[in-house]
Motif scaffolding. Structure first.
Motif, PDB file in Angstrom:
ATOM      1  N   CYS A  65      14.026   4.405   4.025  1.00 52.87           N
ATOM      2  CA  CYS A  65      13.631   5.293   2.863  1.00 52.87           C
ATOM      3  C   CYS A  65      13.311   4.585   1.395  1.00 52.87           C
ATOM      4  O   CYS A  65      14.190   4.347   0.918  1.00 52.87           O
ATOM      5  N   LEU A  66      11.835   5.073   1.178  1.00 55.74           N
ATOM      6  CA  LEU A  66      11.604   4.329  -0.436  1.00 55.74           C
ATOM      7  C   LEU A  66      11.391   6.408  -1.502  1.00 55.74           C
ATOM      8  O   LEU A  66      11.110   6.956  -0.775  1.00 55.74           O
ATOM      9  N   TRP A  67      11.345   5.810  -2.377  1.00 63.15           N
ATOM     10  CA  TRP A  67      11.372   6.724  -3.472  1.00 63.15           C
ATOM     11  C   TRP A  67       9.632   6.921  -4.308  1.00 63.15           C
ATOM     12  O   TRP A  67       9.809   5.358  -4.422  1.00 63.15           O
ATOM     13  N   PHE A  68       9.162   7.241  -4.943  1.00 64.97           N
ATOM     14  CA  PHE A  68       7.793   6.859  -4.837  1.00 64.97           C
ATOM     15  C   PHE A  68       7.735   8.307  -6.416  1.00 64.97           C
ATOM     16  O   PHE A  68       8.115   9.249  -6.088  1.00 64.97           O
ATOM     17  N   ASN A  69       7.968   7.921  -8.182  1.00 68.47           N
ATOM     18  CA  ASN A  69       8.085   9.071  -8.368  1.00 68.47           C
ATOM     19  C   ASN A  69       6.102   8.860  -8.827  1.00 68.47           C
ATOM     20  O   ASN A  69       6.037   7.898  -9.971  1.00 68.47           O
ATOM     21  N   PHE A  76      -3.627   6.208 -14.000  1.00 70.54           N
ATOM     22  CA  PHE A  76      -3.707   5.333 -13.002  1.00 70.54           C
ATOM     23  C   PHE A  76      -5.444   5.503 -12.566  1.00 70.54           C
ATOM     24  O   PHE A  76      -5.703   6.509 -12.673  1.00 70.54           O
ATOM     25  N   GLU A  77      -6.753   4.541 -12.654  1.00 66.34           N
ATOM     26  CA  GLU A  77      -7.700   4.883 -12.579  1.00 66.34           C
ATOM     27  C   GLU A  77      -8.058   5.071 -11.208  1.00 66.34           C
ATOM     28  O   GLU A  77      -8.295   6.453 -10.770  1.00 66.34           O
ATOM     29  N   ASP A  78      -7.578   4.938 -10.383  1.00 64.23           N
ATOM     30  CA  ASP A  78      -7.436   4.822  -8.415  1.00 64.23           C
ATOM     31  C   ASP A  78      -5.857   4.735  -8.281  1.00 64.23           C
ATOM     32  O   ASP A  78      -5.354   4.077  -7.468  1.00 64.23           O
ATOM     33  N   ALA A  79      -5.700   6.860  -8.448  1.00 65.10           N
ATOM     34  CA  ALA A  79      -4.581   6.831  -7.777  1.00 65.10           C
ATOM     35  C   ALA A  79      -4.002   6.516  -6.769  1.00 65.10           C
ATOM     36  O   ALA A  79      -3.710   6.000  -5.621  1.00 65.10           O
ATOM     37  N   LYS A  80      -5.243   6.694  -5.867  1.00 60.81           N
ATOM     38  CA  LYS A  80      -4.452   6.789  -4.251  1.00 60.81           C
ATOM     39  C   LYS A  80      -4.688   5.424  -3.483  1.00 60.81           C
ATOM     40  O   LYS A  80      -3.093   4.602  -2.305  1.00 60.81           O
ATOM     41  N   THR A  81      -5.117   4.428  -4.223  1.00 53.47           N
ATOM     42  CA  THR A  81      -4.752   3.251  -3.750  1.00 53.47           C
ATOM     43  C   THR A  81      -3.634   2.788  -4.770  1.00 53.47           C
ATOM     44  O   THR A  81      -2.670   1.670  -4.127  1.00 53.47           O
ATOM     45  N   VAL A  82      -3.181   3.272  -6.575  1.00 55.37           N
ATOM     46  CA  VAL A  82      -1.869   2.781  -6.902  1.00 55.37           C
ATOM     47  C   VAL A  82      -0.984   2.844  -5.684  1.00 55.37           C
ATOM     48  O   VAL A  82       0.153   2.224  -5.330  1.00 55.37           O
ATOM     49  N   VAL A  83      -0.884   4.871  -4.714  1.00 54.60           N
ATOM     50  CA  VAL A  83       0.046   4.768  -3.977  1.00 54.60           C
ATOM     51  C   VAL A  83       0.125   4.199  -3.120  1.00 54.60           C
ATOM     52  O   VAL A  83       1.313   4.006  -2.392  1.00 54.60           O
ATOM     53  N   ILE A  84      -0.447   3.777  -2.327  1.00 50.35           N
ATOM     54  CA  ILE A  84      -0.865   2.808  -1.038  1.00 50.35           C
ATOM     55  C   ILE A  84      -0.065   1.186  -1.003  1.00 50.35           C
ATOM     56  O   ILE A  84       0.775   0.954  -0.540  1.00 50.35           O
ATOM     57  N   GLU A  85      -1.075   0.998  -2.552  1.00 47.06           N
ATOM     58  CA  GLU A  85       0.110  -0.394  -2.570  1.00 47.06           C
ATOM     59  C   GLU A  85       1.717  -0.711  -3.015  1.00 47.06           C
ATOM     60  O   GLU A  85       2.331  -1.776  -2.796  1.00 47.06           O
ATOM     61  N   THR A  86       1.939   0.698  -4.020  1.00 48.94           N
ATOM     62  CA  THR A  86       3.675   0.447  -4.118  1.00 48.94           C
ATOM     63  C   THR A  86       4.641   0.485  -2.669  1.00 48.94           C
ATOM     64  O   THR A  86       5.435   0.267  -2.648  1.00 48.94           O
ATOM     65  N   ILE A  87       3.214   1.628  -1.593  1.00 47.79           N
ATOM     66  CA  ILE A  87       4.938   1.689  -0.789  1.00 47.79           C
ATOM     67  C   ILE A  87       4.149   1.048   0.065  1.00 47.79           C
ATOM     68  O   ILE A  87       5.589   0.307   0.687  1.00 47.79           O
ATOM     69  N   VAL A  88       3.749  -0.177   0.561  1.00 38.38           N
ATOM     70  CA  VAL A  88       3.320  -1.360   0.951  1.00 38.38           C
ATOM     71  C   VAL A  88       4.294  -2.302   0.414  1.00 38.38           C
ATOM     72  O   VAL A  88       5.187  -2.978   1.142  1.00 38.38           O
ATOM     73  N   ASP A  89       4.059  -2.436  -0.699  1.00 41.32           N
ATOM     74  CA  ASP A  89       4.684  -3.366  -1.910  1.00 41.32           C
ATOM     75  C   ASP A  89       6.372  -2.917  -1.692  1.00 41.32           C
ATOM     76  O   ASP A  89       7.521  -3.733  -1.366  1.00 41.32           O
ATOM     77  N   GLU A  90       7.402  -1.968  -1.858  1.00 36.44           N
ATOM     78  CA  GLU A  90       8.054  -1.666  -1.119  1.00 36.44           C
ATOM     79  C   GLU A  90       9.023  -1.672  -0.004  1.00 36.44           C
ATOM     80  O   GLU A  90       9.610  -1.881   0.149  1.00 36.44           O
ATOM     81  N   ARG A  92       7.324  -4.531   1.942  1.00 39.10           N
ATOM     82  CA  ARG A  92       7.488  -5.830   1.403  1.00 39.10           C
ATOM     83  C   ARG A  92       8.906  -6.434   0.585  1.00 39.10           C
ATOM     84  O   ARG A  92       9.745  -7.321   1.388  1.00 39.10           O
ATOM     85  N   ARG A  93       9.275  -4.914  -0.499  1.00 36.30           N
ATOM     86  CA  ARG A  93      10.526  -5.582  -0.670  1.00 36.30           C
ATOM     87  C   ARG A  93      11.897  -5.044   0.022  1.00 36.30           C
ATOM     88  O   ARG A  93      12.948  -5.734  -0.143  1.00 36.30           O
ATOM     89  N   ALA A  94      11.719  -4.528   0.404  1.00 31.61           N
ATOM     90  CA  ALA A  94      12.792  -4.282   2.121  1.00 31.61           C
ATOM     91  C   ALA A  94      13.125  -5.106   2.652  1.00 31.61           C
ATOM     92  O   ALA A  94      14.244  -4.756   3.866  1.00 31.61           O
ATOM     93  N   ARG A  95      12.289  -5.943   3.060  1.00 28.77           N
ATOM     94  CA  ARG A  95      12.624  -6.585   4.590  1.00 28.77           C
ATOM     95  C   ARG A  95      12.166  -8.312   3.617  1.00 28.77           C
ATOM     96  O   ARG A  95      10.484  -9.218   4.528  1.00 28.77           O
TER      97      ARG A  95
END
Length: 651
Positions: A65-69, A76-90, A92-95
């Motif tokens: 379960c990940l939290w995204f605010n 941010f100029e390109d919110a789409k890629t920020v959303v994707i990068e944040t979830i992928v980074d989360e 990676r940090r979870a594992r």
């Protein structure tokens, strides 16, 4: 001393039932992707529900379960890629110790980098095989070229040329060879994202998206589209906390060329339903729930959240709220039973206050928990100020609460009370005493009339009541004021000067509850001349949550303090600007027009509103109001103007 305004760890509203229902839905659809909306007004408790949801999955190793605010990434100029990068980074940090996850995440992020490069280059990679330049591509090339040649000729160096060539080379080198157009790229991305979930070795990925309704339309739409286009794959669940009306507004703002409706449902609503499959609406608090909430908030504040007595009271409240339609609102008998017969003074006072203020506070806040909590916080803050100044004993909380109800929900009435109390020698305005008596005595007289007369005697004929003071006579025409006067405690025997002093500690046009310096500054601008109002358009457009309503009410309060409305008062242009940029307030504007004293209104009131009423139903009500002005006889100027406008519209 005060009530925390953050997501509460104690479920005072029995929202656990909503959270459990969402969890069950997610667990019953582990293979299929799902988007779930937790909807509610600003301050309704969405974030608290989401926190409970997160806690429900905390001990399940097979569900990540990940939290995204969304608000965190506003700007941010390109919110789409920020959303994707944040979830992928989360992920990676979870594992952190998994090489498979690291490699899969790197592959996904590389494709995200390519997406950003393609965007900067005008989208070349998406249409490389077509040989046709789109307008976006031309703009991308133009931006790159003008950025390069904007330098004076004598400053163009070999390094500049190499930098530009290097960027182009990086783009060509990074572009995946197997995806030359956008649909193939999205398909490949989704496949690689599924491989990342496989590498993480989980049954489900649950992503909680909070505060989306606080974002500007561009960010809100980009976040939803990123979820739907790229991340919506098997074994994923997205729970989105947002006010659906704000998201619909974002859709309309982001896609202004959409037609207004498609059959009985608007295009904005259709778009929202496409992105969010299952909506859960957090209901507003009813009367009984408001009373329970006020009592629990003040009891928790007095006893502490771990006190056995408070926990017993909380358990009794939850049992009571299982069937709200049967609820008695934590009455004294229920509290005494839960606390085993001993009710501490602070809890006793909580019962008194909740009994007195529930009805008006419920109606005034529309059952919004955050607004209720803010009211109570402000009340306790002011009582604390009185203590520090040394006159705390002269301020009773039930009386203070009643004065604050007037301040919060009827500012003009409060201002009159404050002025009369300040001018009365003992702080007891005669007009208020007479007003309370006029409101309360009919009920007492009815009780007396029901009593049988003694044998052989006749009931005395009561003399006609003396005329009321002008202020009280005006208050008798207002149902809100009469309802307020009828609630306990009566104020006729109280010196109101300490209460006026402590409630006037901040001469805020926003009522003293939710004032903020930037809103005060904006209100001042919107009270200014037309050019100043136009210059504030950007600030008005960026207002979020309850801010537009607060600014509107602040301006409305100032306008209504005017003695004359013959010419257009200062602030009208500001009201128009707020409503034009926040159409949800158009009915508030209509209510404001109905409040204006008809004998004092000038011709401006008929024709100043331009595009303020885009909603057909509200526009129709405005036309009805104008027709009423055309038929009244108290104001000849208003009548003539309204008749002319009505005739023009008919022709």
């Amino acid at each position: 001393m005060f009530l925390n305004d953050q997501e509460t760890a104690t479920d005072l509203l029995y929202y656990e039932a909503i959270a459990k229902t969402v969890v069950k839905l997610i667990r019953k659809t582990p293979e299929s992707p799902v988007t779930i909306g937790v909807h509610g007004d600003w301050g309704a408790g969405k974030s608290s529900v989401l926190k409970m949801l997160e806690g429900a999955f905390a001990k399940d190793d097979r569900v990540l379960c990940l939290w995204f605010n969304g608000w965190t990434f506003e700007g941010f100029e390109d919110a789409k890629t920020v959303v994707i990068e944040t979830i992928v980074d989360e992920l990676r940090r979870a594992r952190p110790n998994s090489t498979k996850v690291a490699d899969a995440a790197k592959k996904v992020l590389k494709r995200v980098d390519w997406l950003k490069l393609a965007r900067k280059a005008g989208g070349f990679a998406f249409t490389a095989t077509t040989g046709i330049l789109t307008l976006d591509q031309v703009k991308g090339l133009y931006d790159m070229a003008t950025a390069f040649i904007a330098k004076p000729q004598d400053h163009v160096s070999k390094d500049d040329v190499m930098e530009l060539a290097g960027k182009a080379g990086d783009f060509l080198k990074e572009a995946p060879r197997d995806t030359d157009n956008l649909p193939e790229h999205i398909h490949a991305f989704r496949k690689e994202f599924e491989e990342l979930l496989d590498a993480a070795d989980i049954d489900q990925l649950v992503v909680i998206v909070d505060d989306l309704d606080r974002c500007l339309p561009k960010t809100a739409i980009a976040t939803l589209e990123a979820i739907r286009l790229f991340l919506f794959v098997d074994r994923t669940a997205f729970v989105i906390g947002a006010d659906e009306l704000m998201i619909e507004y974002a859709v309309r703002e982001h896609f202004p060329d959409l037609p207004p409706s498609s059959g009985p449902v608007s295009y904005a609503r259709n778009y929202l339903e496409k992105l969010i499959q299952v909506p859960f609406r957090i209901p507003a608090l009813g009367l009984a729930e408001t009373r329970v909430y006020i009592t629990l908030l003040m009891a928790e504040n007095a006893l502490g959240s771990t006190d056995p007595g408070f926990l017993a009271l909380l358990e009794a409240a939850r049992e009571d709220m299982k069937r709200p339609w049967k609820s008695r609102g934590l009455d004294r008998k229920t509290v005494e039973t839960a606390l085993k017969g001993t009710v501490p003074p602070d809890v006793d006072q909580a019962l008194v206050i909740s009994a007195h203020v529930t009805k008006i506070l419920s109606e005034g806040t529309r059952g919004n928990p955050r607004q209720i909590k803010r009211f109570l916080n402000s009340m306790m803050l002011r009582h604390a100020i009185a203590d520090e100044r040394g006159f705390g004993a002269e301020v009773q909380r039930p009386v203070l609460a009643k004065i604050m109800l007037a301040e919060r929900f009827y500012p003009d009435f409060y201002e009159q009370l404050a002025r009369l109390a300040a001018n009365a020698p003992d702080g007891k305005p005669d007009a208020l005493a007479r007003f309370e008596a006029a409101v309360r005595e009919p009920a007492l007289q009815a009780d007396e009339d029901d009593k049988p007369a003694a044998r052989g005697s006749r009931k005395a004929t009561r003399p006609a009541p003396a005329p009321l003071p002008a202020e009280a006579d005006e208050w008798m025409k207002n149902e809100w004021a009469k309802t307020w006067a009828a609630i306990d405690p009566a104020l006729a025997d109280h010196d109101l000067r300490p209460y006026v002093f402590v409630t006037r500690d901040k001469r805020s046009s926003l009522g003293g509850l939710v004032a903020a310096s930037h809103l005060e500054d904006l209100v001042d601008k919107l009270m200014g001349p037309t050019l100043m109002v136009r210059g504030a358009s950007d600030q008005v457009g960026k207002l979020t949550g309850p801010e537009p309503e607060e600014v509107f009410e602040a301006i409305r309060g100032r306008v209504l303090q005017e003695d004359s409305f013959t010419s257009k008062p200062k602030g009208i242009d500001g009201l128009i600007k707020v409503v034009e940029l926040h159409p949800a307030l158009q009915r508030r504007l209509l209510d404001f027009l109905r409040e204006l004293p008809v004998p004092k209104i000038g011709a401006w009131a008929v024709s100043s509103w331009g595009t303020c009423f885009p909603d057909a139903a509200v526009s129709g009500e405005f036309q009805t109001l104008v027709q009423g002005w055309a038929e009244q006889t108290d104001n000849a100027t208003l009548q003539a103007t309204a008749k002319a406008v009505s005739q023009f519209r008919r022709n």
